[in-house]
Design an enzyme around this catalytic site. Structure first.
Site, PDB file in Angstrom:
ATOM      1  N   ASP A 132       0.772  -1.239   0.000  1.00  0.00           N
ATOM      2  CA  ASP A 132       0.000   0.000   0.000  1.00  0.00           C
ATOM      3  C   ASP A 132       0.810   1.301   0.000  1.00  0.00           C
ATOM      4  O   ASP A 132       0.554   2.170  -0.816  1.00  0.00           O
ATOM      5  CB  ASP A 132      -0.979  -0.004   1.199  1.00  0.00           C
ATOM      6  CG  ASP A 132      -1.885   1.198   1.217  1.00  0.00           C
ATOM      7  OD1 ASP A 132      -2.397   1.559   0.149  1.00  0.00           O
ATOM      8  OD2 ASP A 132      -2.090   1.776   2.299  1.00  0.00           O
ATOM      9  N   CYS A 186     -15.909  -5.693 -17.085  1.00  0.00           N
ATOM     10  CA  CYS A 186     -17.003  -4.831 -16.621  1.00  0.00           C
ATOM     11  C   CYS A 186     -18.121  -4.757 -17.667  1.00  0.00           C
ATOM     12  O   CYS A 186     -19.283  -4.557 -17.327  1.00  0.00           O
ATOM     13  CB  CYS A 186     -16.508  -3.423 -16.320  1.00  0.00           C
ATOM     14  SG  CYS A 186     -15.624  -3.298 -14.750  1.00  0.00           S
ATOM     15  N   CYS A 189     -21.802  -2.626 -17.769  1.00  0.00           N
ATOM     16  CA  CYS A 189     -22.311  -2.336 -16.417  1.00  0.00           C
ATOM     17  C   CYS A 189     -21.771  -0.986 -15.909  1.00  0.00           C
ATOM     18  O   CYS A 189     -20.584  -0.690 -16.043  1.00  0.00           O
ATOM     19  CB  CYS A 189     -21.871  -3.453 -15.459  1.00  0.00           C
ATOM     20  SG  CYS A 189     -22.323  -3.136 -13.742  1.00  0.00           S
ATOM     21  N   CYS A 239     -15.467   3.990   2.781  1.00  0.00           N
ATOM     22  CA  CYS A 239     -16.752   3.751   2.098  1.00  0.00           C
ATOM     23  C   CYS A 239     -16.583   2.535   1.182  1.00  0.00           C
ATOM     24  O   CYS A 239     -15.530   2.356   0.573  1.00  0.00           O
ATOM     25  CB  CYS A 239     -17.124   4.984   1.276  1.00  0.00           C
ATOM     26  SG  CYS A 239     -18.547   4.733   0.176  1.00  0.00           S
ATOM     27  N   CYS A 242     -19.288   1.567  -3.839  1.00  0.00           N
ATOM     28  CA  CYS A 242     -19.063   1.238  -5.259  1.00  0.00           C
ATOM     29  C   CYS A 242     -18.587  -0.199  -5.447  1.00  0.00           C
ATOM     30  O   CYS A 242     -18.626  -0.723  -6.569  1.00  0.00           O
ATOM     31  CB  CYS A 242     -18.103   2.234  -5.911  1.00  0.00           C
ATOM     32  SG  CYS A 242     -16.523   2.393  -5.092  1.00  0.00           S
TER      33      CYS A 242
END
Ligand code: B12
Ligand code: SF4
Length: 315
Positions: A132, A186, A189, A239, A242
């Protein structure tokens, strides 16, 4: 000679869920990073601009690099998604932060893998391990290592496991056989773009951090503007929306690793319960957790916005 397949087997043995190898190269997608910075989408994350030269190619950090070994670790647990929660008082903490700090847990596993590689390789080699925080665009190398494609929500999605995965890498000078890059699945979509409550996904694969709840609750320093406070709602840390709406996460892999299980302090907690906790109690709950990043003061700011949201909903 140490082979890619021997390394992959060992990676699974030490606890990684996936492992692949990407060539250490300046892949074309890496060029997008500067464009993204120029648009101001990094907000206050100035460390990203400072390391832009290194992020353009892993060989800037390790000139002898030939291969990037990318590992993925599932952190998803069996709790329901935030979008499935009907309780307006619930405090939402992003699932990646529920358990122990992944930086520590994964660094230990990655260093264990690297130590094993050094012992198993007849040739000495140079290497750097990253989880990270290193100056490397982890998602691009993950895609070229076949771990998954970069979705419209910008997350790396694996067709079998979903996208609740941490990425980590060993950049090394060994000329390992590379995997096939993952291809985009994907299709047409656009659920993630439509579901983002702040319209932070301004186009497929393009995220304006300054609008993203994850950025606002974790990276932004100082007070919220009235708009930011309203945008945050009862998301008190990060969050997941998504990713929750993504069809590839409809029946995702679940980890039973004790490291990622939710700490009691956040598990199903209400905004009021968390807001009433003393600084000492919050500090204790943050120990050894990725949520240390905001410290108690940042969490209090987020909780204050959430308390206001709950009040507004009740009026
Ligand atoms: C800065 C950062 C953030 C920022 C910005 C996120 C973003 N989407 O850019 C903020 C704080 C908002 C954030 C949020 C989150 N993050 Co974060 N974050 C990072 C970090 C440190 C750097 C990412 C970065 O440089 N972003 C800038 C963009 C431009 O670069 P990029 O993400 O590498 O994107 C490349 C591709 O999109 C590519 N590209 C390829 N093809 C195409 C096609 C098109 C059309 C376009 C436009 C672009 C494009 O271009 C970019 C490279 O030049 C990485 C770790 C790392 N060192 O990579 C973790 C990382 C991406 N984060 C991670 C996680 C878990 C999260 C959260 C889920 C946490 C949470 N629940 O709150 C959210 C997810 C929000 C989201 N939809 O991205 C994981 C993602 C794992 C995965 N499966 O993808 C990472 C990899 C950390 C890790 N080691 O596991 N994060
Ligand atoms: S993490 Fe939340 S706010 Fe950020 S882009 Fe995804 S849905 Fe939008």
């Amino acid at each position: 000679m140490l082979t890619a397949s021997a390394i992959k087997n060992k990676a699974l043995e030490v606890g990684f869920d996936l492992c692949g190898v990407a060539p250490a190269a300046a892949h074309p997608e890496l060029a997008f990073f500067r464009d993204w910075l120029a648009r101001g989408y990094a907000g206050e994350m100035s460390y990203l601009a400072r390391s832009a030269d290194t992020r353009a190619d892993v060989r800037a950090a390790l000139p002898s690099a030939r291969s990037v070994i990318v590992t993925a670790t599932v952190y998803n647990t069996d709790r329901p998604y935030s979008i499935e929660c009907a309780d307006p008082d619930r405090a939402h903490v992003a699932r990646y932060a529920w358990g122990d700090d992944y930086h520590d847990v994964i660094a230990r596993r990655l260093n264990g893998l690297l130590d094993w590689m050094r012992g198993a390789s007849p040739e000495p080699f140079e290497a750097r391990a990253y989880v990270d925080t290193g100056p490397i665009q982890e998602r691009v190398y993950a895609q070229y290592a076949g771990i998954g494609w970069i979705g419209k929500n910008t997350c790396v999605i694996n067709a079998d496991l979903g996208s609740w995965i941490f990425l980590s890498e060993i950049v090394c000078s060994l000329p390992l056989d590379a995997d096939e890059a993952a291809f985009d699945r994907c299709g047409t979509c656009t659920l993630c773009l439509e579901a983002c409550p702040t319209r932070a996904l301004v186009a497929p694969g393009m995220l304006d951090s300054t609008r993203c709840i994850s950025y606002l609750t974790i990276e932004l320093k100082g007070d919220f503007s009235a708009d930011s406070a309203a945008a945050v709602g009862n998301h008190v840390y990060g969050c997941d929306i998504c990713q929750e709406v993504c069809p590839w996460n409809a029946s995702p892999a679940v980890s039973t690793d004790p490291a990622w299980q939710p700490r009691p302090a956040w598990d199903g907690a209400s905004v009021q319960t968390l807001a009433r906790r003393s600084d000492g109690e919050l500090r204790e709950a943050l120990k050894g957790s990725a949520m240390r990043r905001t410290k108690v003061a940042g969490l209090r700011r987020n909780l204050a916005a959430a308390v206001q949201t709950v009040r507004d909903v009740r009026q």
